[in-house]
Motif scaffolding. Structure first.
Motif, PDB file in Angstrom:
ATOM      1  N   VAL A   1       0.837  -1.192   0.000  1.00 10.04           N
ATOM      2  CA  VAL A   1       0.000   0.000   0.000  1.00 10.04           C
ATOM      3  C   VAL A   1       0.878   1.251   0.000  1.00 10.04           C
ATOM      4  O   VAL A   1       0.775   2.098  -0.861  1.00 10.04           O
ATOM      5  CB  VAL A   1      -0.944   0.010   1.217  1.00 10.04           C
TER       6      VAL A   1
ATOM      7  N   GLY B   1       4.117   3.458  -0.583  1.00 10.95           N
ATOM      8  CA  GLY B   1       5.059   3.460  -1.692  1.00 10.95           C
ATOM      9  C   GLY B   1       4.318   3.471  -3.003  1.00 10.95           C
ATOM     10  O   GLY B   1       3.666   2.493  -3.356  1.00 10.95           O
TER      11      GLY B   1
ATOM     12  N   VAL C   1       0.908   7.877   6.598  1.00 10.30           N
ATOM     13  CA  VAL C   1       0.981   6.658   7.405  1.00 10.30           C
ATOM     14  C   VAL C   1       0.916   7.027   8.887  1.00 10.30           C
ATOM     15  O   VAL C   1       0.258   6.345   9.685  1.00 10.30           O
ATOM     16  CB  VAL C   1       2.273   5.861   7.108  1.00 10.30           C
TER      17      VAL C   1
ATOM     18  N   GLU D   1       2.070   9.228  -1.714  1.00  8.12           N
ATOM     19  CA  GLU D   1       2.593   8.385  -0.630  1.00  8.12           C
ATOM     20  C   GLU D   1       2.031   6.961  -0.711  1.00  8.12           C
ATOM     21  O   GLU D   1       2.692   6.009  -0.305  1.00  8.12           O
ATOM     22  CB  GLU D   1       2.248   9.033   0.720  1.00  8.12           C
ATOM     23  N   PHE D   2       0.823   6.846  -1.223  1.00  2.00           N
ATOM     24  CA  PHE D   2       0.227   5.519  -1.392  1.00  2.00           C
ATOM     25  C   PHE D   2       0.104   5.208  -2.881  1.00  2.00           C
ATOM     26  O   PHE D   2      -0.043   6.114  -3.710  1.00  2.00           O
ATOM     27  CB  PHE D   2      -1.178   5.471  -0.766  1.00  2.00           C
TER      28      PHE D   2
ATOM     29  N   ARG E   1       2.544  -2.499  13.582  1.00  2.00           N
ATOM     30  CA  ARG E   1       3.425  -3.405  12.853  1.00  2.00           C
ATOM     31  C   ARG E   1       2.693  -3.959  11.617  1.00  2.00           C
ATOM     32  O   ARG E   1       3.237  -3.978  10.516  1.00  2.00           O
ATOM     33  CB  ARG E   1       3.829  -4.547  13.794  1.00  2.00           C
TER      34      ARG E   1
ATOM     35  N   GLY F   1       3.253  -3.093   7.400  1.00  2.00           N
ATOM     36  CA  GLY F   1       3.796  -4.218   6.647  1.00  2.00           C
ATOM     37  C   GLY F   1       5.076  -4.789   7.208  1.00  2.00           C
ATOM     38  O   GLY F   1       5.899  -5.344   6.489  1.00  2.00           O
TER      39      GLY F   1
END
Lengths: 236, 236
Positions: free
Chosen positions: A232, A234, B121, B183-184, B226, B230
Motif C-alpha cells: 500500500v 510506496g 501513514v 505516498e500511497f 506493525r 507491513g
DNA sequence: GTTTTTGCACTGACCAGTCAGTTCAAAAAT
DNA sequence: ATTTTTGAACTGACTGGTCAGTGCAAAAAC
C-alpha cells in the motif's frame, strides 16, 4: 413438559404414553434414506436453518419469531419443535453448523497451499480468499455471526466461543508456522494479528456485500491481497 | 384516545382536555439549571444512555426491556417515555451520540498529525490509536455498534448508514490524500481499504477487550502498527 | 407400523407504551 | 416575606397485544 423423561425412557409402553420427542437423533439412525441419500428429517432441518439464518441476520434473534421461521421454511410450527428442543437450540446448532463449514474451508485452503509448496503468505492469502468465498456464499450467516460474537449474557455464548476459537486457531496456526520457519518476524503478536486479519476480511467483505455488491470476488480479493502484503505504502 | 380511560375515571375531571405530553421542550424554557450547569433533563437522558448502552450491548436491542433500562438508570419507566418518544428513538439517538464522539476523535487525530507535519501513514497510525482509545473507553458502545451495523430491515438502518459513512469518510479522506500526494499506490481501492482498516482495528480491539483485557493500549497499538506498516513478513 | 409432519387451538409470561396523578422549585401574586 | 400558582419532570399501576412453547388427533411419508 415431561418430554425429557419420556425421551429418556426406552420404548415399551407405546399405548398412549409417548409423544417421544427425540431431541437428538443418533448418527447411525436406520431412518430411511431418501433418494437424495439424506434422511427426510435432515432435509427439514436444513430448510429450517436456511429460513432462520436470513431472518435472524435481518432482524436479530429476539425479534425473529418461531412462526416466521416455520412459515418461511414452509413447514408447520409443530415441526420446528419436533426437530429442535427450542428456538435457542435451533440457533445454537445453526451456529455450529455454519462455523464448521468455515473452519473446514479455511483449513483446506491452508493445507492445499502447503501441498503446492506455497509459503505462509500464500497460505494466508488463500485463506483470505476462502473467507471471501464463504462470505460470498453465506452472507446472512456471516452477518448474524458478527452480530452475536461479542455479546455476553446470552445462552449460546459458550458454544460461540468454542466455535470461534476453532476458526481463529487455523489462522493462528499458519502465523505460528510462519514465525517458526523464519518467514514472519518473531515479534508479531500471533493472537492479535490473527484477530486483526480476520477483522480485515470480515469487515471488508461485509462492506463489499452491503455497498458494492456488483464487484467481483477476484476484485475484492486483489484489494485485500495488496493490503496483506504491504503493497500500500510506496507509490506504484 | 380510547374511552376506557374516561370510563374508569370516577369524576371531578379537569377542565382542559389536554394531557399535554411534551415530547420536546423549547430550548429557552425555564428549565432550571442545576448546580452542575446541565439541565435536569439532560442529566436524566445521559443516565438513560449509559444504562441502555451496556444492556443492549450485552443482550441486544430486542432482548433488552425498557423496564430494565429504567431500573438500571434509577428512574421510573414513565421517565424513559417522557424523554424519548420510543425505545427505538432512544436507541437511535444513542447511536448518533456515540458515533459522533468517534468521528470527532478520528478527525482530530488526523488533523493533529497533519499539523505536526506527519505523513499519511502517521495519520493512519494516529487514527488507529484514536480508535483503540475510543473502544477502550466505550467498549459496550462498540460492541453494540458492530452488532447492528450490517443488519437490514431495522428502523434505525438509515441513521446508522449516515453515521457510519461519516466515520469511514475520515479514513477514506486520509487514504485519498495519501494517493494524491504520492505516498500511497494509486492502485489501492480506497473504499475497500478503508473498510478493511476499520475492520482490523475493530476486531482486534474487541478481541483485546474480550480475551486479553489485561494488555495495555500501547501494547495493542504496537501490534497493529506493525501490521499496518507491513512489518510482518520478513524475519528480524 | 413407525416416523415425521400438519394444523390449530390454547396458555401463560412478558413487554411496549399509556396516563392520571405526584413532586417541587421557580415565578407570580399578595 | 409569605402564600399561591405554575408546569416541567417524574412516577408506577395498568392495558392490550405478542410470542414461545404445548397438546393432540389426524394425515402423510417412509
Amino acid at each position: 413438559m415431561t418430554s425429557a423423561a419420556a425421551a429418556a425412557r426406552p420404548g415399551g409402553d407405546s399405548v398412549s404414553a409417548g409423544p417421544t420427542v427425540p431431541v437428538r437423533i443418533g448418527t447411525m439412525e436406520r431412518s430411511s434414506a431418501t433418494p437424495g441419500g439424506r434422511t427426510r428429517r435432515e432435509a427439514t432441518r436444513q430448510k429450517l436453518y436456511e429460513a432462520a439464518v436470513t431472518l435472524i441476520a435481518e432482524q436479530g434473534f429476539s425479534a425473529t419469531t418461531v412462526d416466521e421461521i416455520a412459515e418461511r421454511a414452509g413447514v408447520a410450527k409443530g415441526t420446528v419443535y419436533y426437530n429442535f428442543a427450542s428456538k435457542s437450540v435451533l440457533f445454537e446448532e445453526l451456529l455450529r453448523h455454519g462455523v464448521g463449514l468455515l473452519t473446514a474451508s479455511l483449513r483446506e485452503a491452508a493445507e492445499e497451499t502447503a501441498l503446492r509448496g506455497g509459503n505462509k503468505v500464500d497460505a494466508l492469502d488463500a485463506m483470505v480468499r476462502a473467507g471471501l468465498v464463504f462470505i460470498d456464499r453465506y452472507p446472512a450467516f456471516t452477518q448474524l455471526y458478527v452480530a452475536e460474537l461479542w455479546r455476553t449474557n446470552r445462552a449460546w455464548q459458550s458454544t460461540l466461543m468454542v466455535v470461534r476459537q476453532e476458526a481463529v486457531a487455523v489462522v493462528e496456526g499458519v502465523l505460528r508456522e510462519g514465525v517458526e520457519g523464519g518467514e514472519f518476524s518473531d515479534e508479531i503478536d500471533i493472537q492479535l494479528t490473527a484477530a486483526a486479519l480476520v477483522g480485515m476480511v470480515l469487515v471488508a467483505a461485509l462492506d463489499w456485500k452491503s455497498f458494492q455488491p456488483e464487484r467481483s470476488l477476484d476484485d475484492v480479493h486483489a484489494a485485500l491481497s495488496r493490503l496483506l502484503q504491504g503493497r500500500v505504502s510506496g507509490a506504484r
